[in-house]
Design a protein around this motif. Structure first.
Motif, PDB file in Angstrom:
ATOM      1  N   ASN A   1       0.799  -1.224   0.000  1.00  0.00           N
ATOM      2  CA  ASN A   1       0.000   0.000   0.000  1.00  0.00           C
ATOM      3  C   ASN A   1       0.835   1.278   0.000  1.00  0.00           C
ATOM      4  O   ASN A   1       0.298   2.368   0.134  1.00  0.00           O
ATOM      5  CB  ASN A   1      -0.953   0.006   1.210  1.00  0.00           C
ATOM      6  N   GLY A   2       2.150   1.107  -0.113  1.00  0.00           N
ATOM      7  CA  GLY A   2       3.008   2.283  -0.168  1.00  0.00           C
ATOM      8  C   GLY A   2       2.794   3.052  -1.469  1.00  0.00           C
ATOM      9  O   GLY A   2       2.439   2.470  -2.509  1.00  0.00           O
ATOM     10  N   GLN A   3       3.013   4.345  -1.424  1.00  0.00           N
ATOM     11  CA  GLN A   3       2.693   5.183  -2.580  1.00  0.00           C
ATOM     12  C   GLN A   3       3.498   4.815  -3.818  1.00  0.00           C
ATOM     13  O   GLN A   3       3.019   4.944  -4.940  1.00  0.00           O
ATOM     14  CB  GLN A   3       2.921   6.659  -2.226  1.00  0.00           C
ATOM     15  N   TYR A   4       4.734   4.318  -3.623  1.00  0.00           N
ATOM     16  CA  TYR A   4       5.577   4.027  -4.777  1.00  0.00           C
ATOM     17  C   TYR A   4       5.142   2.745  -5.488  1.00  0.00           C
ATOM     18  O   TYR A   4       5.318   2.615  -6.702  1.00  0.00           O
ATOM     19  CB  TYR A   4       7.039   3.935  -4.344  1.00  0.00           C
ATOM     20  N   VAL A   5       4.614   1.791  -4.735  1.00  0.00           N
ATOM     21  CA  VAL A   5       4.093   0.572  -5.363  1.00  0.00           C
ATOM     22  C   VAL A   5       2.718   0.843  -5.957  1.00  0.00           C
ATOM     23  O   VAL A   5       2.395   0.354  -7.048  1.00  0.00           O
ATOM     24  CB  VAL A   5       4.035  -0.575  -4.338  1.00  0.00           C
ATOM     25  N   ARG A   6       1.913   1.644  -5.266  1.00  0.00           N
ATOM     26  CA  ARG A   6       0.576   1.965  -5.782  1.00  0.00           C
ATOM     27  C   ARG A   6       0.637   2.732  -7.092  1.00  0.00           C
ATOM     28  O   ARG A   6      -0.290   2.679  -7.907  1.00  0.00           O
ATOM     29  CB  ARG A   6      -0.210   2.759  -4.736  1.00  0.00           C
ATOM     30  N   GLN A   7       1.742   3.451  -7.333  1.00  0.00           N
ATOM     31  CA  GLN A   7       1.824   4.242  -8.569  1.00  0.00           C
ATOM     32  C   GLN A   7       2.199   3.395  -9.784  1.00  0.00           C
ATOM     33  O   GLN A   7       2.140   3.865 -10.916  1.00  0.00           O
ATOM     34  CB  GLN A   7       2.828   5.386  -8.393  1.00  0.00           C
ATOM     35  N   LEU A   8       2.571   2.116  -9.562  1.00  0.00           N
ATOM     36  CA  LEU A   8       2.913   1.254 -10.692  1.00  0.00           C
ATOM     37  C   LEU A   8       1.666   0.939 -11.521  1.00  0.00           C
ATOM     38  O   LEU A   8       0.673   0.440 -10.978  1.00  0.00           O
ATOM     39  CB  LEU A   8       3.535  -0.057 -10.205  1.00  0.00           C
ATOM     40  N   ASN A   9       1.722   1.204 -12.804  1.00  0.00           N
ATOM     41  CA  ASN A   9       0.605   0.798 -13.659  1.00  0.00           C
ATOM     42  C   ASN A   9       0.769  -0.671 -14.018  1.00  0.00           C
ATOM     43  O   ASN A   9       1.793  -1.296 -13.727  1.00  0.00           O
ATOM     44  CB  ASN A   9       0.499   1.690 -14.905  1.00  0.00           C
ATOM     45  N   ILE A  10      -0.206  -1.234 -14.661  1.00  0.00           N
ATOM     46  CA  ILE A  10      -0.199  -2.666 -14.929  1.00  0.00           C
ATOM     47  C   ILE A  10       0.969  -3.070 -15.827  1.00  0.00           C
ATOM     48  O   ILE A  10       1.582  -4.134 -15.635  1.00  0.00           O
ATOM     49  CB  ILE A  10      -1.545  -3.128 -15.544  1.00  0.00           C
TER      50      ILE A  10
END
Length: 605
Positions: free
Chosen positions: A223-232
């Motif tokens: 749920n960290g912002q850097y992982v959440r910003q990864l697109n598919i």
């Protein structure tokens, strides 16, 4: 496949029968070895005593039980033979059920358990190949390191921060090992994160600290912002790279394969920011060496009070599991005999992931300060301590009563980590728990003969014995921390002065067969002709000299020391002048001149 063909396939020269028809009688073998044989029988009262085919090479035994068409029930019989073999020889085992009506086989590396089953082994191999199940030939360490470097660049391109990379990749690796599907055309990045979380929940199901660990992994990773910003597209690219370029080079059913998983973490953690360059992640071959000299086996209860990414715990668990004869023994080790403590919250999450990758879903790893967990340590009653404490511990890392003794302007631990040894020794001595402790410390701790280091050295020897000190290669942590290190071995609970032979063994272990390689750190060297690792032979020599406590000019010495002495081989061993060359002389002169320039005694023209 008929029995004769099975023997030919594995290698008749390694066949070890002791009765007719090439069979092997364990009652006879036990009798010949003057051991008591206790037959194992199934619920129907059938005793298992004669193995169909047995092969031995070095310390590896291959046990083959033949059937017309084997079934699940036949595994009980094969398991009995594994127990006999362990009790008889202590060898490492490859156990096989093989059909005589067709070529079907079922193979286990170790004991007959789901964890040791090798589903991809569908045909008989040669004895040499089975020996390789316990060596590095079926893995590719340098390839893993090269691809880890490439993966680091890929994560940098997708803006995953350096401190997060190991934990993120470890979590992805764990999910891929458990059949994560990321290629379905309609799947989203959010769904991938949700599936990874499900995998973690399933693996941590029996962990008493499940909620804490899941919360940490969710907060810092999924749920960290850097992982959440990864697109598919980015998520798929990263997962595919790990699946195609890391997993194929790791056979996690072999000891070396499990070490390679750990090597992946250690290698990856070397590519961190400058602020973390003092992190001394223990090289994998050194964890292996330290586990061996402390004699880790299935009876060991192992503690690492500064466990970092879990390298000592992984190695100790692997070595202990290899000593087991049954799946029940293995499960006991995983649940009750491996303990770790890690102060840093992020690194604690990494250790948890690392242990899960190695099939320890109920790892006894605690987050916090070891100085506040003395009761937990006493309850565990460890008899082997493996540790690499922080060399530059700050005030927050050490107990308040110790910090109060520092001078006002002192920012870092004046003992360079030696205080951790004193604390663990005192904790175990308070409950009369004897143990063997191996610790990596900077050379400054060994040569210190004044101040806090000398005081602690003397204090430690009042109740404990300095068994050995090994001077390790220069830049052992390259490209991480720059400290020169040594490995100290203590016998906890045995007073130094009470030893029948009070001499300490000192090893000069400056050459380990590893060489620095650009972007890869220190890389293991392999003989191009034989394919054998140089380190394997070097490690064997280090251990033999230590166990025999031999003094060899240029390599080792024994000497009686106390807390006021230097604890380093260089102070006591004799020089082997026959091996000195003109190049050695020139290098010494160059080093001395460089030192004079550095100190300002001389100036470059």
């Amino acid at each position: 496949m008929i029995r004769a063909d099975m023997i030919a396939a594995i290698g008749r020269k390694y066949l070890t029968s002791n009765i007719e028809n090439d069979e092997y009688s364990y009652p006879k073998a036990f009798s010949d070895a003057s051991l008591t044989f206790c037959p194992i029988q199934n619920s129907a009262g059938r005793k298992f005593e004669r193995l169909d085919i047995r092969f031995v090479k070095d310390n590896i035994s291959v046990l083959v039980e033949t059937k017309q068409n084997f079934t699940k029930a036949d595994e009980e019989q094969l398991s009995a033979y594994v127990e006999y073999e362990k009790a008889l020889t202590g060898n490492k085992i490859v156990a096989i059920l093989a059909n005589t009506k067709n070529d079907n086989v079922k193979v286990w590396r170790g004991v007959i358990s789901d964890g040791d089953f090798m589903p991809k082994e569908t045909a008989l191999r040669t004895m040499r190949e089975y020996v390789d199940f316990y060596t590095s030939k079926i893995n590719d360490k340098e390839k893993v390191m090269q691809n880890t470097y490439k993966l680091n660049e890929l994560l940098h391109r997708h803006s995953i921060p350096e401190k997060l990379r190991s934990q993120f990749v470890g979590t992805c690796l764990l999910a891929l090992k458990n059949d994560l599907d990321y290629s379905t055309p309609t799947i989203t990045a959010a769904q991938i994160r949700a599936r990874i979380k499900e995998v973690l929940e399933e693996l941590l199901n029996s962990d008493i600290n499940k909620a804490e660990k899941l919360a940490l992994l969710n907060r810092n990773v999924l749920n960290g912002q850097y992982v959440r910003q990864l697109n598919i597209a980015a998520f798929r690219e990263i997962l595919k790279f790990i699946e195609d370029n890391i997993l194929p080079f790791i056979n996690d059913k072999s000891t070396s394969g499990q070490d390679l998983l750990n090597l992946f973490f250690v290698t990856f953690n070397k590519y961190v920011g400058k602020s973390d360059k003092n992190q001394a992640f223990t090289p994998d071959h050194i964890t292996d060496f330290m586990a061996k000299i402390t004699g880790v086996n299935k009876h060991s209860v192992v503690l690492d009070p500064c466990c970092g990414s879990g390298s000592f715990l992984v190695r100790a668990m692997t070595q202990a599991l290899d000593d087991c004869a049954t799946a029940a023994e293995q499960e006991t080790i995983k649940r009750n005999q491996i303990y770790g403590i890690e102060f840093d919250e992020n690194v604690y999450g990494l250790a948890t992931t690392n242990m899960l990758i190695h099939s320890d879903g109920n790892s006894n790893i605690r987050q916090g300060s070891c100085f506040k967990l003395s009761d937990w340590i006493k309850e565990a009653k460890p008899n082997v301590i493996l540790m690499n404490p922080p060399y530059n511990g700050q005030r927050i890392h050490l107990p308040e009563h110790y910090v109060k003794t520092w001078t006002k302007n002192k920012k870092e631990d004046p003992s360079k980590g030696l205080y951790f040894v004193k604390y663990i020794a005192d904790t175990l001595n308070s409950i009369n728990q004897q143990a063997k402790l191996a610790v990596l410390l900077p050379v400054a701790c060994a040569i210190g003969t004044s101040g806090e280091i000398a005081r602690l050295k003397s204090e430690i020897l009042k109740e404990n014995t300095l068994d050995a000190v090994f001077t390790l290669p220069n830049e052992i942590f390259y490209p991480g921390a720059s400290a020169s290190a040594c490995c100290m071995v203590f016998k906890i609970g045995t007073k130094h002065k009470d030893m029948t032979n009070p001499d300490t063994y000192f090893g000069y272990c400056k050459e380990d067969g590893f060489k620095k390689k650009k972007n890869l750190g220190r890389v293991e060297q392999v003989d191009t002709v034989t394919g054998k690792s140089r380190w394997v032979e070097i490690e064997k020599e280090w251990i033999e000299l230590y166990r025999n406590r031999q003094s060899v000019d240029g390599f080792s010495a024994t000497h009686k020391v106390d807390g006021n002495d230097e604890w380093l081989c260089e102070a006591y061993m004799k020089t082997d002048y026959t091996k000195l060359t003109e190049q050695d002389f020139q290098q010494t002169i160059n080093d001395y001149l460089a030192y004079l320039v550095k100190e300002g005694v001389m100036y470059e023209p």
